[in-house]
Design a protein around this motif. Structure first.
Motif, short mmCIF file in Angstrom:
data_model
loop_
_atom_site.label_atom_id
_atom_site.label_comp_id
_atom_site.label_asym_id
_atom_site.label_seq_id
_atom_site.Cartn_x
_atom_site.Cartn_y
_atom_site.Cartn_z
N PRO A 1 42.29 36.13 41.99
CA PRO A 1 40.96 36.53 41.53
C PRO A 1 39.89 35.67 42.20
CG PRO A 1 42.48 36.46 39.71
CD PRO A 1 43.23 35.94 40.90
N ILE B 1 35.46 38.96 41.02
CA ILE B 1 36.43 40.05 40.78
C ILE B 1 37.71 39.43 40.20
CG2 ILE B 1 37.72 41.97 41.83
CD1 ILE B 1 35.72 41.91 44.19
N SER B 2 38.18 39.99 39.06
CA SER B 2 39.33 39.37 38.40
C SER B 2 40.62 40.17 38.57
CB SER B 2 39.03 39.18 36.91
OG SER B 2 38.75 40.44 36.33
N ALA B 3 40.64 41.18 39.43
CA ALA B 3 41.86 41.98 39.62
C ALA B 3 42.98 41.12 40.21
CB ALA B 3 41.57 43.15 40.56
N SER C 1 39.17 45.11 36.82
CA SER C 1 38.30 43.92 36.81
C SER C 1 37.02 44.29 36.08
CB SER C 1 37.96 43.51 38.25
OG SER C 1 36.98 42.48 38.26
N GLU C 2 36.47 43.33 35.32
CA GLU C 2 35.13 43.61 34.76
C GLU C 2 34.29 42.35 34.63
OE1 GLU C 2 36.63 44.40 30.13
OE2 GLU C 2 34.95 45.54 30.97
N CYS D 1 35.75 47.46 37.94
CA CYS D 1 36.43 48.01 39.13
C CYS D 1 37.59 48.83 38.61
CB CYS D 1 36.92 46.88 40.04
SG CYS D 1 37.81 47.48 41.50
N TYR E 1 40.86 41.04 48.92
CA TYR E 1 41.68 42.12 48.35
C TYR E 1 42.19 43.09 49.40
CZ TYR E 1 40.69 40.45 43.67
OH TYR E 1 40.63 39.69 42.54
#
Ligand code: HPA
Length: 240
Positions: free
Chosen positions: A2, A6-8, A41-42, A48, A81
């Motif tokens: 992450p 963005i935390s995906a 992700s938020e 996302c 990413y």
């Protein structure tokens, strides 16, 4: 992996990504345009989402308004990413008399007053341009579309302005004379990020207002329909 914005998790964002300006628009695209989209992700409330489009994995995430926020997201998406292609899908103000409210403008290149065009190569301005393959696929899709409901498709330069509110009508007149189709606030930043990371980008815009005639606002329903056609053209660009 992450990132600050963005935390995906790795692999949760598809190589192809649609990028509207508005986070709520991104959520609507995820619900209505993608299949089986999931929130990945938020950070800062900017969702996302990843799903599929015509069987191909596709993500959607908003840029926010302006080159600075777009550049943060596009950099992290390309660099961290592994995103390969980003297609901005948004609105612009018409500059050229050739374009009318409701038309689709595909930004083959972007002029800008932002330092992104000059900061890395002092003494010259970079040519900030769309990916040729994405552009070709989007233009082919746009020209064969039967659902544009009377709107025309234009391909050419747009102006990415750092200022939404500006009194410099002289600049708009000069850009008009030089064949600039419309004004928005992000395309040049996206094309610069694509150059920086050796990836691809495109911009597909709906003309929401016109700087010269101030004519013909669209109803909310019409905005939605019109936006749907621009989205299909943008997705065709991503699938190139
Ligand atoms: N200026 C900048 N961005 C825009 C405009 C405008 O007039 N209309 C839609 N996006």
């Amino acid at each position: 992996m992450p990132t600050p914005h963005i935390s995906a998790q790795p692999g949760e964002i598809a190589p192809l990504l649609l990028m509207p300006g508005d986070p709520r628009r991104a959520a609507r695209i995820a619900e209505t345009f993608l299949t089986d989209a999931k929130l990945v992700s938020e950070v800062r409330g900017n969702g996302c989402f990843t799903g599929t489009y015509q069987g191909t994995p596709m993500s959607v995430m908003a840029s926010g308004m302006g080159i600075p926020t777009l550049s943060i997201y596009a950099t992290e998406l390309y660099r961290d990413y592994g995103v390969q292609r980003i297609c901005r899908v948004g609105t612009c103000g018409g500059i050229s008399s050739k374009v009318r409210v409701r038309d689709v403008v595909i930004g083959s290149s972007a002029h800008t007053n932002s330092p992104v065009a000059t900061i890395d190569a002092p003494g010259l301005t970079l040519s900030l341009a769309a990916s040729f393959d994405m552009l070709r696929a989007a233009v082919d899709a746009a020209r064969s579309a039967d659902d544009l409901a009377g709107a025309s498709v234009h391909v050419g330069p747009v102006y990415s302005s750092d200022l939404f509110y500006s009194g410099r009508t002289d600049i708009i007149r000069a850009l008009d004379r030089l064949g600039t189709l419309g004004v928005e606030m992000e395309a040049a930043g996206l094309y610069k990020c694509a150059l920086e990371h050796d990836r691809e980008a495109l911009t597909v815009l709906t003309v929401s207002d016109h700087l010269k005639d101030g004519s013909g606002d669209m109803s909310p329903e019409e905005r939605e329909t019109r936006f749907g056609s621009a989205l299909a053209i943008a997705a065709a660009g991503l699938l190139a």
